[in-house]
Scaffold this active site. Structure first.
Site, PDB file in Angstrom:
ATOM      1  CB  VAL A 125       6.013  23.800  10.405  1.00  0.00           C
ATOM      2  CG1 VAL A 125       6.755  24.757  10.275  1.00  0.00           C
ATOM      3  CG2 VAL A 125       5.674  24.393  12.445  1.00  0.00           C
ATOM      4  CG  HIS A 178       9.443  24.297   7.455  1.00  0.00           C
ATOM      5  ND1 HIS A 178      10.839  23.442   7.098  1.00  0.00           N
ATOM      6  CD2 HIS A 178       9.011  23.197   7.722  1.00  0.00           C
ATOM      7  CE1 HIS A 178      11.559  22.842   7.014  1.00  0.00           C
ATOM      8  NE2 HIS A 178      10.084  22.093   7.467  1.00  0.00           N
TER       9      HIS A 178
END
Length: 323
Positions: A125, A178
């Site tokens: 992401v 992430h």
């Protein structure tokens, strides 16, 4: 009196995208949802299924399907198209496939006249958010990734297996990627306003079972644990996306850890990483720069290096729409 319709488009309506739509419907966050998918029949079926919720919700949300070019009048476009990580690998392994998807999709969305806010949720992401920023030409405050929002929630949930409080009484953030290089900023984790480090120092016997290193590892590996058992993670991240969308549409000015383009913050430039940000109707109003310890700052730089190295493999060419 005319009312402005709040419209959200979701591109990619697999488990994450459809769960996000379900959260938006049940929480009455928007007025319209446009579902876009490479398989139109799946998008239509999801829209039809979701429309059957309306008799049991507080408000009516209109749900329909379309193409990327139909996102032009959306306030927010959620990007959830992409593959799941493979057990034993990392989210960064999905970089090439995600780039192939969004190198095509983002220009098509922009060609439809889109001038709203992107919320990226596809892995990896942080790099996907960066590529969307590069491809769209939008200012950095209007390109946001779900980032470490879900990791921060996982951290609070895990801590409250040892602490006698609700996770919402815990404040703190997981920073950076992430992914594997993420880390909790323990110096800023508080419980009811009291630093977790002070609590552990003052009550060593009572909280002897609470090991910060173990909590950090469990937070980092939580997604993999779910993935290995059922093949995907979608409920938690879907609610995280819904939270971000609601914060934007309601002009809440809530602080949430998201993937954001850094241009000098935390000593980093031209990279996207998870940091706390104030979310409002304009997207990111401001990035919150925490006063990190030296060790935390070094870990943040290392995490950004991982993200930057992955993003350096992307070749934008004529698709780079940045001014």
């Amino acid at each position: 009196m005319a009312k402005k319709t709040r419209k959200v488009a979701i591109v990619g309506v697999g488990l994450v995208g459809s769960s996000c739509a379900y959260s938006l419907v049940n929480q009455s966050i928007c007025d319209e949802i446009l579902l876009v998918d490479r398989t139109p029949e799946r998008a239509y079926a999801q829209a039809l299924d979701l429309s059957h919720c309306m008799d049991f919700t507080f408000t009516r949300t209109k749900i329909f399907t379309g193409e990327p070019e139909h996102c032009g009048d959306a306030d927010i476009v959620v990007l959830s198209a992409g593959a799941n990580p493979i057990p034993g690998g990392t989210r960064l392994d999905l970089l090439e496939s995600s780039f192939a998807i969004y190198r095509e999709l983002v220009p098509r969305i922009m060609a439809g006249g889109f001038d709203g806010i992107f919320v990226a949720a596809a892995n990896p992401v942080d790099v996907v958010t960066y590529m969307v920023w590069r491809l769209s030409g939008l200012p950095r405050n209007r390109v946001i990734g779900s980032g470490t929002s879900i990791d921060s929630s996982r951290l609070k949930t895990l801590l409250c297996e040892y602490l006698p409080v609700d996770p919402r009484s815990v404040s703190g953030y997981v920073l950076g990627e992430h992914g594997e290089s993420q880390f909790p900023a323990w110096s800023h984790v508080t419980v009811g306003g009291k630093p977790i480090l002070d609590i552990l120092a003052q009550h060593p016997a009572r909280f002897a079972g609470l090991k910060l290193d173990e909590i950090e590892a469990k937070t980092r590996d939580a997604g993999w644990e779910i993935l290995q058992r059922k093949g995907s993670t979608h409920y938690g991240i879907a609610n995280a996306i819904a939270h971000i969308v609601r914060s934007i549409l309601n002009d809440d000015h809530k602080i949430t850890a998201v993937s954001a383009i850094l241009q000098g913050e935390y000593g980093e430039t031209d990279v996207c990483a998870g940091v706390p940000a104030i979310l409002s109707r304009s997207g990111i109003t401001e990035l919150v720069e925490l006063n990190l310890t030296q060790n935390e700052q070094e870990r943040f730089h290392r995490s950004c290096s991982v993200i930057r190295h992955a993003a350096s493999a992307l070749v934008f060419g004529g698709g780079d729409a940045r001014p």
